[in-house]
Motif scaffolding. Structure first.
Motif, PDB file in Angstrom:
ATOM      1  N   PRO A 137     -77.600  62.820 -25.213  1.00  0.00           N
ATOM      2  CA  PRO A 137     -76.535  63.809 -24.793  1.00  0.00           C
ATOM      3  C   PRO A 137     -75.378  63.910 -25.422  1.00  0.00           C
ATOM      4  CG  PRO A 137     -77.700  62.791 -22.893  1.00  0.00           C
ATOM      5  CD  PRO A 137     -77.829  61.968 -24.265  1.00  0.00           C
ATOM      6  N   VAL A 138     -74.916  62.406 -25.905  1.00  0.00           N
ATOM      7  CA  VAL A 138     -73.647  62.542 -26.551  1.00  0.00           C
ATOM      8  C   VAL A 138     -73.400  63.078 -27.940  1.00  0.00           C
ATOM      9  CG1 VAL A 138     -72.084  60.759 -27.360  1.00  0.00           C
ATOM     10  CG2 VAL A 138     -73.313  60.097 -25.306  1.00  0.00           C
ATOM     11  N   LEU A 144     -76.771  69.328 -23.173  1.00  0.00           N
ATOM     12  CA  LEU A 144     -76.061  68.721 -21.917  1.00  0.00           C
ATOM     13  C   LEU A 144     -75.628  70.002 -21.119  1.00  0.00           C
ATOM     14  CD1 LEU A 144     -75.424  65.862 -20.610  1.00  0.00           C
ATOM     15  CD2 LEU A 144     -73.052  65.809 -21.605  1.00  0.00           C
ATOM     16  N   GLU A 149     -75.605  71.397 -17.118  1.00  0.00           N
ATOM     17  CA  GLU A 149     -74.448  72.100 -16.534  1.00  0.00           C
ATOM     18  C   GLU A 149     -74.756  73.457 -16.025  1.00  0.00           C
ATOM     19  OE1 GLU A 149     -71.201  71.069 -16.507  1.00  0.00           O
ATOM     20  OE2 GLU A 149     -70.896  69.586 -18.119  1.00  0.00           O
ATOM     21  N   PRO A 168     -75.455  54.935  -3.760  1.00  0.00           N
ATOM     22  CA  PRO A 168     -76.267  54.894  -4.983  1.00  0.00           C
ATOM     23  C   PRO A 168     -76.904  53.800  -5.242  1.00  0.00           C
ATOM     24  CG  PRO A 168     -73.819  55.382  -5.135  1.00  0.00           C
ATOM     25  CD  PRO A 168     -74.003  55.088  -3.718  1.00  0.00           C
ATOM     26  N   LEU A 174     -81.696  48.102 -17.666  1.00  0.00           N
ATOM     27  CA  LEU A 174     -80.687  48.733 -18.480  1.00  0.00           C
ATOM     28  C   LEU A 174     -81.387  49.770 -19.174  1.00  0.00           C
ATOM     29  CD1 LEU A 174     -78.198  45.949 -19.916  1.00  0.00           C
ATOM     30  CD2 LEU A 174     -78.677  46.773 -17.374  1.00  0.00           C
ATOM     31  N   ARG A 177     -81.917  52.573 -16.728  1.00  0.00           N
ATOM     32  CA  ARG A 177     -80.478  53.332 -16.731  1.00  0.00           C
ATOM     33  C   ARG A 177     -80.097  54.123 -17.888  1.00  0.00           C
ATOM     34  NH1 ARG A 177     -76.799  47.963 -14.784  1.00  0.00           N
ATOM     35  NH2 ARG A 177     -78.262  47.184 -13.777  1.00  0.00           N
ATOM     36  N   SER A 178     -80.435  53.724 -18.961  1.00  0.00           N
ATOM     37  CA  SER A 178     -80.029  54.741 -20.193  1.00  0.00           C
ATOM     38  C   SER A 178     -80.886  55.977 -20.254  1.00  0.00           C
ATOM     39  CB  SER A 178     -80.227  53.847 -21.512  1.00  0.00           C
ATOM     40  OG  SER A 178     -79.296  52.597 -21.300  1.00  0.00           O
ATOM     41  N   PRO A 182     -77.192  62.312 -16.759  1.00  0.00           N
ATOM     42  CA  PRO A 182     -75.991  62.213 -15.935  1.00  0.00           C
ATOM     43  C   PRO A 182     -75.963  62.972 -14.574  1.00  0.00           C
ATOM     44  CG  PRO A 182     -75.564  63.605 -17.988  1.00  0.00           C
ATOM     45  CD  PRO A 182     -77.153  63.088 -17.824  1.00  0.00           C
TER      46      PRO A 182
ATOM     47  N   PRO B 137     -78.832  54.461 -26.662  1.00  0.00           N
ATOM     48  CA  PRO B 137     -79.626  53.015 -26.285  1.00  0.00           C
ATOM     49  C   PRO B 137     -81.171  53.245 -26.259  1.00  0.00           C
ATOM     50  CG  PRO B 137     -77.503  53.354 -25.027  1.00  0.00           C
ATOM     51  CD  PRO B 137     -77.895  54.773 -25.798  1.00  0.00           C
ATOM     52  N   ASP B 154     -73.866  42.910 -17.267  1.00  0.00           N
ATOM     53  CA  ASP B 154     -73.983  43.596 -16.040  1.00  0.00           C
ATOM     54  C   ASP B 154     -73.705  42.366 -14.760  1.00  0.00           C
ATOM     55  OD1 ASP B 154     -75.283  45.891 -14.759  1.00  0.00           O
ATOM     56  OD2 ASP B 154     -77.129  44.711 -13.975  1.00  0.00           O
ATOM     57  N   ARG B 157     -70.154  43.956 -13.874  1.00  0.00           N
ATOM     58  CA  ARG B 157     -70.331  45.005 -12.787  1.00  0.00           C
ATOM     59  C   ARG B 157     -70.687  44.608 -11.364  1.00  0.00           C
ATOM     60  NH1 ARG B 157     -74.041  47.868 -10.881  1.00  0.00           N
ATOM     61  NH2 ARG B 157     -75.447  46.358 -11.394  1.00  0.00           N
ATOM     62  N   GLU B 161     -68.960  45.493  -7.962  1.00  0.00           N
ATOM     63  CA  GLU B 161     -69.787  46.239  -6.950  1.00  0.00           C
ATOM     64  C   GLU B 161     -69.873  45.557  -5.737  1.00  0.00           C
ATOM     65  OE1 GLU B 161     -74.089  46.331  -7.572  1.00  0.00           O
ATOM     66  OE2 GLU B 161     -74.218  48.116  -7.257  1.00  0.00           O
ATOM     67  N   PRO B 168     -69.151  52.949  -5.836  1.00  0.00           N
ATOM     68  CA  PRO B 168     -69.372  53.681  -7.154  1.00  0.00           C
ATOM     69  C   PRO B 168     -68.561  54.851  -7.252  1.00  0.00           C
ATOM     70  CG  PRO B 168     -71.642  52.902  -6.348  1.00  0.00           C
ATOM     71  CD  PRO B 168     -70.496  52.865  -5.341  1.00  0.00           C
ATOM     72  N   VAL B 170     -68.167  58.340  -9.338  1.00  0.00           N
ATOM     73  CA  VAL B 170     -68.938  59.402 -10.546  1.00  0.00           C
ATOM     74  C   VAL B 170     -67.919  60.404 -10.851  1.00  0.00           C
ATOM     75  CG1 VAL B 170     -70.604  61.202 -10.554  1.00  0.00           C
ATOM     76  CG2 VAL B 170     -70.874  59.441  -8.750  1.00  0.00           C
ATOM     77  N   LEU B 174     -69.788  65.373 -16.976  1.00  0.00           N
ATOM     78  CA  LEU B 174     -71.319  65.031 -17.488  1.00  0.00           C
ATOM     79  C   LEU B 174     -71.290  64.264 -18.910  1.00  0.00           C
ATOM     80  CD1 LEU B 174     -73.598  67.792 -16.223  1.00  0.00           C
ATOM     81  CD2 LEU B 174     -72.561  66.002 -14.844  1.00  0.00           C
ATOM     82  N   TYR B 175     -70.284  64.938 -19.820  1.00  0.00           N
ATOM     83  CA  TYR B 175     -70.208  64.122 -21.050  1.00  0.00           C
ATOM     84  C   TYR B 175     -69.971  62.562 -21.019  1.00  0.00           C
ATOM     85  CZ  TYR B 175     -69.879  63.764 -26.226  1.00  0.00           C
ATOM     86  OH  TYR B 175     -70.116  63.355 -27.523  1.00  0.00           O
ATOM     87  N   ARG B 177     -70.179  60.737 -18.264  1.00  0.00           N
ATOM     88  CA  ARG B 177     -71.198  60.140 -17.955  1.00  0.00           C
ATOM     89  C   ARG B 177     -72.237  59.498 -18.832  1.00  0.00           C
ATOM     90  NH1 ARG B 177     -72.789  63.889 -12.449  1.00  0.00           N
ATOM     91  NH2 ARG B 177     -70.663  64.227 -11.932  1.00  0.00           N
ATOM     92  N   SER B 178     -72.486  60.490 -19.723  1.00  0.00           N
ATOM     93  CA  SER B 178     -73.554  60.194 -20.746  1.00  0.00           C
ATOM     94  C   SER B 178     -72.846  59.154 -21.841  1.00  0.00           C
ATOM     95  CB  SER B 178     -73.984  61.334 -21.528  1.00  0.00           C
ATOM     96  OG  SER B 178     -74.179  62.461 -20.526  1.00  0.00           O
ATOM     97  N   LEU B 179     -71.538  59.215 -22.008  1.00  0.00           N
ATOM     98  CA  LEU B 179     -70.937  58.323 -23.015  1.00  0.00           C
ATOM     99  C   LEU B 179     -70.667  56.947 -22.540  1.00  0.00           C
ATOM    100  CD1 LEU B 179     -69.484  59.225 -25.617  1.00  0.00           C
ATOM    101  CD2 LEU B 179     -67.263  59.293 -24.081  1.00  0.00           C
ATOM    102  N   PRO B 182     -74.818  51.314 -19.857  1.00  0.00           N
ATOM    103  CA  PRO B 182     -75.637  51.024 -18.557  1.00  0.00           C
ATOM    104  C   PRO B 182     -74.910  50.141 -17.790  1.00  0.00           C
ATOM    105  CG  PRO B 182     -76.922  50.231 -20.214  1.00  0.00           C
ATOM    106  CD  PRO B 182     -75.823  51.252 -21.052  1.00  0.00           C
ATOM    107  N   THR B 183     -74.280  49.248 -18.306  1.00  0.00           N
ATOM    108  CA  THR B 183     -73.509  48.262 -17.562  1.00  0.00           C
ATOM    109  C   THR B 183     -71.980  48.392 -17.190  1.00  0.00           C
ATOM    110  OG1 THR B 183     -72.893  47.192 -19.516  1.00  0.00           O
ATOM    111  CG2 THR B 183     -74.728  46.255 -18.422  1.00  0.00           C
TER     112      THR B 183
END
Lengths: 279, 279
Positions: A137-138, A144, A149, A168, A174, A177-178, A182, B137, B154, B157, B161, B168, B170, B174-175, B177-179, B182-183
């Motif tokens: 998506p990046v 995206l 959206e 959550p 990991l 998670r990737s 989003p 990734p 992790d 994180r 947490e 968490p 959010v 969305l961009y 979030r994608s960027l 995962p840690t």
């Protein structure tokens, strides 16, 4: 024939979801029905061997069922896969996993579909509901925009997030998670104070409507819409799809199935899934 | 000269962090010091115009400072960027944003560094701390293994947490979030019951050590390690890096700065950052 009769018999075993609660069983049947009805003319029959469609360990403490239907070769559907697992744990509790996923072919770049319920007690549930993207998506903000959206998928995530019983959940892998989008819903639901009745209510009145809506988005905007995919892009998609399926087997099934069913049954089930994934 | 004297004067304004609490100011100074000390021989002086190094709106309700040091052309450092913003809100509360980020060049594929604090009251904080990946990734599990698993990111994180005051957060984009990786640590810290003192304690004893460790991982494993990057990969990295910087300006600064400082100042600051991003 006897073989097809057996296959039919065990295939309906999948749809029985014998260890799920009433509203949970109804929801799974609903989702599988919705996907099969809509894609019926593009799905081939399930051809898994009977001992993969339904399997259990020697002592009978663990059992599982699987339904896989490949898409016809000219369709954009790679396959749909439904499964459940039930295992009595040494602690006295039992583990129930139920999932439904759908993978598309590289003739489209649209996201896949995934829903998974992991339940370790009648008042505790992990829910994973997502349209996992098939491109980074990046690097693809338009992707995206179009699939996440414009479809307002985040509103469904918020609906679940706002339930007082949810928080959550962070998956241990990991890589997984990737893999998710989003707008993925990855939540733990705990209804200890409200009991199993409250869990039933949450599945029926909150998770159910959201899951049906997200599946409808996937069917309308992903599975049933033509997308232009160039030759180079197609090769990239093929490579990514293959890697994702390989890692999914390695991380997900590769470790849990041997533990619950022993190596022999695990190998048989994994080999059957691998065959579908690689077809 | 008068110009360099002015520049020096306002550059130290950045490092003053005049609106942050004691432990927060100390942490920011520490992090900037650590990155400048370690990379000193590869960083050029800050050459921002004085009215971008420090800027405020007409009424004096909003002010900000910026420090940008580009990496020398033969180094793997693209630039480091530190900034703070302070704004008195119409509600009587004030908004404080403090951030430090570091971007690498396409001569390496190692992750970037990012820490950002968004504080809308003395007892409420949003923390973003991450090494944002520079490759997908999902397509590059070895990358995930090397920079995120092997570095045990992790565990940091989890440390954050597990604080009772954090949950968490959010991000709305969305961009973004994608960027993130995962840690990534993306948390809201609320210390309403413990007051500002507890926030001080959390920054000093919990966030501080984690931020210093994550920065150390970035310096050791990302900024200061040679990586082999082939020609094709380099072109891919260039394309992705550019897109990420463009979207970051669009989403982050493009909307908030005009609102807080008016269009003229916002345009001036954004143009200066754009120049660094595109150099």
């Amino acid at each position: 024939s006897a073989a097809s009769h057996m296959a039919e018999g065990s295939s309906s075993k999948l749809k029985e979801f014998p260890h799920l609660s009433g509203s949970h069983r109804a929801l799974m049947a609903d989702l599988i029905g919705a996907i099969e009805d809509r894609l019926e003319d593009r799905l081939l029959p399930c051809v898994l061997p009977p001992d993969v469609e339904y399997y259990r360990n020697q002592s009978g403490t663990s059992e599982g069922a699987l339904l896989v239907r490949s898409g016809s070769p000219d369709s954009s559907i790679n396959f749909i896969l439904a499964s459940w697992l039930h295992s009595q744990l040494p602690t006295g509790a039992s583990l129930n996993i139920a999932s439904l996923s759908a993978y598309l072919r590289p003739s489209t770049d649209a996201p896949n579909f995934l829903i998974e319920f992991i339940q370790s007690s009648p008042t505790s549930l992990i829910l994973i509901l997502d349209l996992p993207p098939r491109k980074d998506p990046v690097l693809n903000p338009d992707y995206l925009q179009l699939f996440y959206e414009d479809t307002r998928l985040d509103s469904y995530r918020k609906t679940i997030e706002e339930l007082p019983e949810t928080r959550p959940y962070v998956m241990s892998s990991l890589y997984f998670r990737s893999l998710v989008s989003p707008t993925s819903i990855i939540s733990r639901v705990d209804t200890e104070s409200g009991g199993p009745e409250r869990m039933e209510e949450i599945i029926k009145n909150h998770i159910g409507p959201v899951a049906r809506d997200v599946l409808r988005v996937w069917l309308n905007e992903c599975a049933c819409k033509e997308r232009e995919v160039g030759m180079v892009e197609r090769v990239d998609l093929e490579q990514r799809d293959e890697l994702v399926k390989k890692k999914t087997i390695d991380i997900d099934l590769g470790s849990s199935l041997p533990r619950l069913f022993g190596q022999e049954i695990a190998d048989r089930v994994v080999a059957a899934i691998q065959q579908v994934f690689e077809a």
